[in-house]
Motif scaffolding. Structure first.
Motif, PDB file in Angstrom:
ATOM      1  N   GLY A  10       0.800  -1.232   0.000  1.00  0.00           N
ATOM      2  CA  GLY A  10       0.000   0.000   0.000  1.00  0.00           C
ATOM      3  C   GLY A  10       0.826   1.271   0.000  1.00  0.00           C
ATOM      4  N   ARG A  11       2.097   1.167   0.379  1.00  0.00           N
ATOM      5  CA  ARG A  11       2.920   2.380   0.417  1.00  0.00           C
ATOM      6  C   ARG A  11       3.146   2.920  -0.976  1.00  0.00           C
ATOM      7  NH1 ARG A  11       7.038   4.440  -1.274  1.00  0.00           N
ATOM      8  NH2 ARG A  11       7.446   2.501  -2.401  1.00  0.00           N
ATOM      9  N   ARG A  12       2.989   4.199  -1.122  1.00  0.00           N
ATOM     10  CA  ARG A  12       3.312   4.886  -2.367  1.00  0.00           C
ATOM     11  C   ARG A  12       4.022   6.187  -2.018  1.00  0.00           C
ATOM     12  NH1 ARG A  12      -0.069   3.643  -6.910  1.00  0.00           N
ATOM     13  NH2 ARG A  12       1.256   5.162  -7.973  1.00  0.00           N
ATOM     14  N   ALA A  13       4.793   6.689  -2.944  1.00  0.00           N
ATOM     15  CA  ALA A  13       5.421   8.004  -2.747  1.00  0.00           C
ATOM     16  C   ALA A  13       4.361   9.058  -3.062  1.00  0.00           C
ATOM     17  CB  ALA A  13       6.639   8.146  -3.647  1.00  0.00           C
ATOM     18  N   ARG A  14       3.395   9.164  -2.167  1.00  0.00           N
ATOM     19  CA  ARG A  14       2.257  10.052  -2.427  1.00  0.00           C
ATOM     20  C   ARG A  14       2.672  11.504  -2.247  1.00  0.00           C
ATOM     21  NH1 ARG A  14      -1.735   7.030  -3.735  1.00  0.00           N
ATOM     22  NH2 ARG A  14      -1.911   4.948  -2.835  1.00  0.00           N
ATOM     23  N   ARG A  15       2.051  12.358  -3.048  1.00  0.00           N
ATOM     24  CA  ARG A  15       2.395  13.783  -3.027  1.00  0.00           C
ATOM     25  C   ARG A  15       1.225  14.665  -2.624  1.00  0.00           C
ATOM     26  NH1 ARG A  15       5.093  11.440  -7.431  1.00  0.00           N
ATOM     27  NH2 ARG A  15       7.354  11.658  -7.271  1.00  0.00           N
ATOM     28  N   ALA A  16       0.013  14.134  -2.637  1.00  0.00           N
ATOM     29  CA  ALA A  16      -1.152  14.941  -2.235  1.00  0.00           C
ATOM     30  C   ALA A  16      -1.233  14.940  -0.711  1.00  0.00           C
ATOM     31  CB  ALA A  16      -2.427  14.364  -2.844  1.00  0.00           C
ATOM     32  N   LEU A  17      -0.778  16.043  -0.120  1.00  0.00           N
ATOM     33  CA  LEU A  17      -0.689  16.157   1.344  1.00  0.00           C
ATOM     34  C   LEU A  17      -1.636  17.225   1.836  1.00  0.00           C
ATOM     35  CD1 LEU A  17       3.157  16.595   1.821  1.00  0.00           C
ATOM     36  CD2 LEU A  17       1.840  14.602   2.494  1.00  0.00           C
ATOM     37  N   SER A  18      -2.163  17.040   3.052  1.00  0.00           N
ATOM     38  CA  SER A  18      -2.888  18.137   3.693  1.00  0.00           C
ATOM     39  C   SER A  18      -1.962  18.754   4.737  1.00  0.00           C
ATOM     40  CB  SER A  18      -4.184  17.624   4.340  1.00  0.00           C
ATOM     41  OG  SER A  18      -3.928  17.192   5.650  1.00  0.00           O
ATOM     42  N   SER A  19      -2.316  19.947   5.193  1.00  0.00           N
ATOM     43  CA  SER A  19      -1.477  20.625   6.196  1.00  0.00           C
ATOM     44  C   SER A  19      -1.942  20.313   7.615  1.00  0.00           C
ATOM     45  CB  SER A  19      -1.491  22.135   5.949  1.00  0.00           C
ATOM     46  OG  SER A  19      -2.819  22.585   5.948  1.00  0.00           O
ATOM     47  N   LEU A 157      -2.221  18.925  -7.283  1.00  0.00           N
ATOM     48  CA  LEU A 157      -0.982  18.460  -7.923  1.00  0.00           C
ATOM     49  C   LEU A 157      -0.918  18.872  -9.394  1.00  0.00           C
ATOM     50  CD1 LEU A 157      -0.816  14.810  -6.515  1.00  0.00           C
ATOM     51  CD2 LEU A 157       0.379  16.853  -5.656  1.00  0.00           C
ATOM     52  N   SER A 158       0.300  18.899  -9.929  1.00  0.00           N
ATOM     53  CA  SER A 158       0.467  19.107 -11.373  1.00  0.00           C
ATOM     54  C   SER A 158      -0.164  17.921 -12.108  1.00  0.00           C
ATOM     55  CB  SER A 158       1.960  19.174 -11.715  1.00  0.00           C
ATOM     56  OG  SER A 158       2.570  17.914 -11.480  1.00  0.00           O
ATOM     57  N   ASP A 159      -0.425  18.112 -13.398  1.00  0.00           N
ATOM     58  CA  ASP A 159      -1.036  17.025 -14.178  1.00  0.00           C
ATOM     59  C   ASP A 159      -0.166  15.768 -14.108  1.00  0.00           C
ATOM     60  OD1 ASP A 159      -3.018  18.757 -14.835  1.00  0.00           O
ATOM     61  OD2 ASP A 159      -2.335  19.114 -16.895  1.00  0.00           O
ATOM     62  N   LYS A 160       1.155  15.975 -14.223  1.00  0.00           N
ATOM     63  CA  LYS A 160       2.083  14.819 -14.203  1.00  0.00           C
ATOM     64  C   LYS A 160       1.990  14.080 -12.869  1.00  0.00           C
ATOM     65  CE  LYS A 160       6.916  14.275 -13.486  1.00  0.00           C
ATOM     66  NZ  LYS A 160       8.186  14.970 -13.338  1.00  0.00           N
ATOM     67  N   HIS A 161       2.041  14.834 -11.793  1.00  0.00           N
ATOM     68  CA  HIS A 161       2.013  14.197 -10.476  1.00  0.00           C
ATOM     69  C   HIS A 161       0.643  13.592 -10.167  1.00  0.00           C
ATOM     70  CE1 HIS A 161       5.780  16.489  -8.887  1.00  0.00           C
ATOM     71  NE2 HIS A 161       6.087  15.376  -9.493  1.00  0.00           N
ATOM     72  N   ARG A 162      -0.422  14.231 -10.659  1.00  0.00           N
ATOM     73  CA  ARG A 162      -1.756  13.657 -10.420  1.00  0.00           C
ATOM     74  C   ARG A 162      -1.876  12.312 -11.136  1.00  0.00           C
ATOM     75  NH1 ARG A 162      -4.831  16.828 -12.956  1.00  0.00           N
ATOM     76  NH2 ARG A 162      -4.277  18.568 -11.601  1.00  0.00           N
ATOM     77  N   ALA A 163      -1.320  12.236 -12.338  1.00  0.00           N
ATOM     78  CA  ALA A 163      -1.376  10.971 -13.083  1.00  0.00           C
ATOM     79  C   ALA A 163      -0.609   9.879 -12.337  1.00  0.00           C
ATOM     80  CB  ALA A 163      -0.796  11.177 -14.484  1.00  0.00           C
ATOM     81  N   ILE A 164       0.560  10.249 -11.772  1.00  0.00           N
ATOM     82  CA  ILE A 164       1.335   9.254 -11.006  1.00  0.00           C
ATOM     83  C   ILE A 164       0.572   8.853  -9.755  1.00  0.00           C
ATOM     84  CG2 ILE A 164       3.458   8.892  -9.665  1.00  0.00           C
ATOM     85  CD1 ILE A 164       4.855  10.843 -11.632  1.00  0.00           C
ATOM     86  N   GLU A 165       0.009   9.861  -9.087  1.00  0.00           N
ATOM     87  CA  GLU A 165      -0.701   9.629  -7.819  1.00  0.00           C
ATOM     88  C   GLU A 165      -1.863   8.648  -7.999  1.00  0.00           C
ATOM     89  OE1 GLU A 165       0.526  11.357  -5.275  1.00  0.00           O
ATOM     90  OE2 GLU A 165      -0.975  11.394  -3.695  1.00  0.00           O
ATOM     91  N   LEU A 166      -2.562   8.810  -9.106  1.00  0.00           N
ATOM     92  CA  LEU A 166      -3.775   8.016  -9.316  1.00  0.00           C
ATOM     93  C   LEU A 166      -3.504   6.787 -10.183  1.00  0.00           C
ATOM     94  CD1 LEU A 166      -6.208  11.038  -9.932  1.00  0.00           C
ATOM     95  CD2 LEU A 166      -5.760   9.828  -7.777  1.00  0.00           C
ATOM     96  N   GLY A 167      -2.269   6.700 -10.708  1.00  0.00           N
ATOM     97  CA  GLY A 167      -1.949   5.587 -11.596  1.00  0.00           C
ATOM     98  C   GLY A 167      -1.504   4.347 -10.839  1.00  0.00           C
ATOM     99  N   SER A 168      -1.173   3.322 -11.608  1.00  0.00           N
ATOM    100  CA  SER A 168      -0.737   2.081 -10.966  1.00  0.00           C
ATOM    101  C   SER A 168       0.772   2.126 -10.716  1.00  0.00           C
ATOM    102  CB  SER A 168      -1.108   0.878 -11.832  1.00  0.00           C
ATOM    103  OG  SER A 168      -0.541   1.037 -13.093  1.00  0.00           O
ATOM    104  N   ARG A 169       1.241   1.229  -9.909  1.00  0.00           N
ATOM    105  CA  ARG A 169       2.649   1.146  -9.532  1.00  0.00           C
ATOM    106  C   ARG A 169       3.511   0.874 -10.749  1.00  0.00           C
ATOM    107  NH1 ARG A 169       3.304  -0.267  -4.447  1.00  0.00           N
ATOM    108  NH2 ARG A 169       4.974   0.788  -3.357  1.00  0.00           N
TER     109      ARG A 169
END
Ligand SMILES: Cc1cc2nc3c(=O)[nH]c(=O)nc-3n(C[C@H](O)[C@H](O)[C@H](O)COP(=O)(O)O)c2cc1C
Length: 191
Positions: A10-19, A157-169
């Motif tokens: 389940g671990r991912r290098a996620r970038r969508a963070l809240s404060s 997130l940027s389009d690139k990072h959103r695609a990574i965030e929501l994409g598969s490993r």
């Protein structure tokens, strides 16, 4: 299908963070997990500086390049520092301090995932700025900053990072990095 522990999967290098702030006891759980990592001769080479005061966080965030914009909301950043002489140095360039710190950060990431938190190590920062801000002596290597936070909204997130965030490993096939009984890899020649 091989079985992999769910927090590892389940671990991912996620970038969508809240404060949203992180409870001190949760930060301490992450650090306790890190500190249980194995190390050569039990050297425990890891040194964690927990950055959570807003003014100190701002100083550390000044060291981030544009591409790591996503880390700006983080309520906690862990600076991981060590020195070569704080761990085994063996033949064949086996300077184990980086390995030991990696093992500790690995534990920390798994603990964070199991707690529903994000812990994302980065190498993209200006070490001299962070070291000066935190008073880390020159002799230490600032190996990584671990960006810690609660999950946030991927729309920031940027389009690139959103695609990574929501994409598969994204991983190479296992047989490109594993050989059985003989070393058999097609890596490019060493420079
Ligand atoms: C040592 C190290 C440095 C990294 N540096 C960055 C970074 O500066 N910025 C970033 O967005 N991600 C960074 N990452 C995250 C990787 O890009 C990510 O782990 C990799 O693409 C694999 O994705 P996954 O962790 O979700 O499986 C870093 C990861 C490691 C282990």
């Amino acid at each position: 299908m091989t079985i992999v522990v769910s927090a590892i999967e389940g671990r991912r290098a996620r970038r969508a963070l809240s404060s949203e702030p992180i409870a001190r006891e949760d930060i301490e759980s992450l650090l306790a997990a890190a500190h249980l990592a194995p190390s050569c001769n039990n050297s425990q080479p890891w040194r964690f500086v927990v950055v959570e005061e807003p003014t100190m966080l701002d100083k550390v965030k000044e060291a981030l390049p544009g591409g790591n914009y996503w880390a700006k909301p983080a309520p906690v950043i862990l600076a991981v520092a060590s020195r070569r002489d704080l761990d085994c140095t063996l033949s064949d360039s086996r300077d184990y301090f980086l390995f030991g710190c990696g093992m500790a950060v690995g534990n920390l990431m798994i603990q964070a995932t199991s707690m529903g938190l994000i812990a994302h190590p980065i190498g993209g920062y200006k070490p001299e700025i962070v070291k000066a801000a935190l008073g880390i002596p020159e002799a230490y290597v600032l190996i990584t900053l671990v960006i810690v936070g609660h999950p946030g909204d991927a729309t920031q997130l940027s389009d690139k990072h959103r695609a990574i965030e929501l994409g598969s490993r994204d991983r190479r096939p296992l047989d490109k990095v594993v050989s059985w009984n003989r070393f058999a890899f097609e890596d490019p020649p060493a420079p």
